[in-house]
Design an enzyme around this catalytic site. Structure first.
Site, PDB file in Angstrom:
ATOM      1  NE  ARG A  46      -3.592   0.174   2.333  1.00 38.23           N
ATOM      2  CZ  ARG A  46      -4.638   0.248   3.310  1.00 38.23           C
ATOM      3  NH1 ARG A  46      -5.067  -0.422   4.236  1.00 38.23           N
ATOM      4  NH2 ARG A  46      -5.489   1.404   3.075  1.00 38.23           N
ATOM      5  CG  ASP A  87      -6.170  -0.527  -0.698  1.00 37.06           C
ATOM      6  OD1 ASP A  87      -6.443  -1.652  -0.387  1.00 37.06           O
ATOM      7  OD2 ASP A  87      -6.821   0.405  -0.315  1.00 37.06           O
ATOM      8  CD  GLU A 210       8.423 -16.873  20.650  1.00 37.89           C
ATOM      9  OE1 GLU A 210       8.669 -16.246  19.671  1.00 37.89           O
ATOM     10  OE2 GLU A 210       6.986 -17.049  20.982  1.00 37.89           O
ATOM     11  CG  HIS A 234       6.498 -22.754  13.796  1.00 42.40           C
ATOM     12  ND1 HIS A 234       6.273 -22.485  12.386  1.00 42.40           N
ATOM     13  CD2 HIS A 234       6.410 -21.510  14.491  1.00 42.40           C
ATOM     14  CE1 HIS A 234       6.333 -21.189  12.237  1.00 42.40           C
ATOM     15  NE2 HIS A 234       6.448 -20.677  13.242  1.00 42.40           N
ATOM     16  CE  LYS A 328       4.283 -14.288  21.788  1.00 41.25           C
ATOM     17  NZ  LYS A 328       5.777 -14.114  20.938  1.00 41.25           N
TER      18      LYS A 328
END
Length: 479
Positions: A46, A87, A210, A234, A328
């Site tokens: 865009r 767009d 993570e 994953h 996380k």
């Protein structure tokens, strides 16, 4: 249909993934003369840029994200690049894009690195303007839906313009060398395949940890959570590669046939075989970090951690648990697969006071790619007070074993395969749907049993219940 594309059209060309991964990967391939000299790379997004501005953006991305030892002259690569603003929600704009792309001599490869909500209008715009013909293939960056129903909706939209043999669904983990080495490890080494079954393997652990929190992914992550963000793609792909039967040949069809059999053999998970968590304030590497709801700025029941005890109901794996764990704000960034073998049936050293431990194979995927096989060995000595045994690691560090090649970005292999038309490392529709079928059943179970995430301190290995999930079976997570 086999062809090497001489046009590559990148949607989302100014975005984060493009700057961090796609443009550096394409430059690396170009610098090694892996790309056809005729290949033109057309970026679209865009952003109202012209070609000169896009080339400047690409140059800055290469300076920022390429390892220093892989940089060189950018001129040849930058000259491949051009840009056309679009767009995707406005169908009228695709006519000018088609004119910009032109008519490829050999074929066109398209890579969609956009929000999934743009897939359907983008596909429709491509098809309506001659950019979905027989000499066109398309690569789709995840996420492909949030459940089985939305995934089918996206896949149906793509299938209206592209047949399955020209659709390349990307899971970037499959581009990592150590993940690809799983196949070589199992099927090119006689010592492993005869032992790769329930008779000799006690359990398997797969961890994707993570240290980061939301990191600018607020809008996406709170609507997804750890189960859909990591396990649904994953981790299940890693599980399928570990568990699949030997394919009859190294081909896209044969390998993906075997993977989908594993995914369809996954048993429905019992309510007491999952643990969910959400991180609270804590510390990572000595630095204080806020809790999830503080980062989000509002209350949330989204899980940032999940642990699952999975089972594959087939002859090879009957009775072998697969422990999956991802989260996380955990203590370290690591992705690894641990194959824990059974104990020897009888230790001849027990009478000498020696204790034998099971062999263990650790396949490290990130941050370092390596393979470690732990064997039992005798500790040197005269043994007058008894024989002592100790686990000894045999390490194969990929960087040391193959010192010549540069460490590659996972997308290098995937982009080259997209351009050349090799689907081996891409995910087929039936794989995606088998994954979502299993994930949806877990989420339905959580809803039915009122499961809510347990808090864990940032910098820890998740809720204590995750430790108990494994330890009640006499298993300890590898940490």
């Amino acid at each position: 249909m086999s062809f090497t594309a001489d046009r590559l059209l990148l949607f989302g060309a100014t975005g984060d993934l493009s700057q961090r991964m796609l443009l550096p990967s394409l430059y690396a391939l170009d610098s090694e003369k892996r790309l056809d000299p005729k290949l033109e790379i057309i970026g679209t997004a865009r952003s109202e840029l012209n070609t000169a501005a896009f080339r400047n953006l690409a140059r800055e991305a290469l300076d920022k994200f390429l390892p220093a030892n892989r940089r060189g002259s950018y001129a040849t690569f930058l000259n491949r690049l051009s840009y056309h603003p679009l767009d995707a929600t406005k169908p009228a704009g695709f006519k000018a894009l088609a004119k910009k792309v032109g008519t490829p001599e050999q074929g066109l490869a398209i890579f969609l690195s956009t929000a999934p909500s743009l897939f359907e209008p983008t596909i429709a715009g491509l098809a309506a303007n001659g950019l979905a013909g027989e000499q066109v293939r398309i690569g789709l960056e995840k996420p492909l839906g949030t459940d089985l129903e939305s995934s089918r909706h996206i896949n149906d939209a793509v299938a209206r313009a592209f047949p399955e043999d020209r659709i390349f669904r990307i899971d970037h983990y499959l581009g990592k060398e150590t993940v690809q080495n799983l196949i070589a490890l199992r099927f090119a080494n006689l010592m492993f395949e005869p032992l790769w079954n329930a008779a000799h393997i006690d359990h398997v652990q797969i961890t994707v940890a993570e240290t980061v929190g939301l990191e600018g992914r607020v809008g996406f992550y709170d609507g997804a959570g750890a189960l859909r963000d990591m396990v649904a793609n994953h981790m299940l792909q890693l599980l399928a590669l570990v568990a699949m039967e030997p394919p009859s040949s190294y081909s896209a069809t044969e390998i993906r046939d075997e993977k989908v059999k594993v995914l369809r053999s996954l048993r429905l998970v019992a309510p007491d075989e999952t643990v969910t968590g959400q991180y609270s304030a804590g510390a990572i590497n000595g630095a204080a970090v806020p809790g999830y709801v503080d980062e989000l700025g509002q209350p949330s029941s989204t899980e940032t951690f999940v642990a699952i005890k999975a089972h594959i109901d087939n002859w090879r794996w009957k009775g072998v648990p697969f422990y999956l764990r991802t989260g996380k704000r955990l203590p370290e960034r690591v992705t690894e697969i641990i194959v824990n073998f059974r104990r020897v049936p009888h230790s001849i050293f027990a009478g000498q006071g020696a204790r034998s431990e099971p062999n263990r194979l650790v396949i490290g995927i990130q941050p370092e790619e390596n393979i470690t096989l732990t064997l039992m060995a005798k500790v040197p000595g005269l043994d007058r007070e008894g024989i002592r045994l100790r686990p000894v690691p045999l390490n194969i560090a990929m960087d040391d074993a193959f010192a010549g090649p540069n460490k590659r970005i996972a997308y290098e292999r995937l982009l080259l395969d997209l351009i050349e038309g090799d689907q081996t490392l891409f995910v087929r529709r039936d794989e995606v749907e088998a994954q979502w079928d299993w994930i949806d059943a877990i989420r339905a179970s959580w809803a039915n049993h009122g499961v809510t995430p347990k808090l864990y301190t940032a910098g820890s290995w998740g809720p204590t219940a995750a430790i108990a999930l494994a330890e009640r079976d006499g298993v300890t997570w590898n940490e």
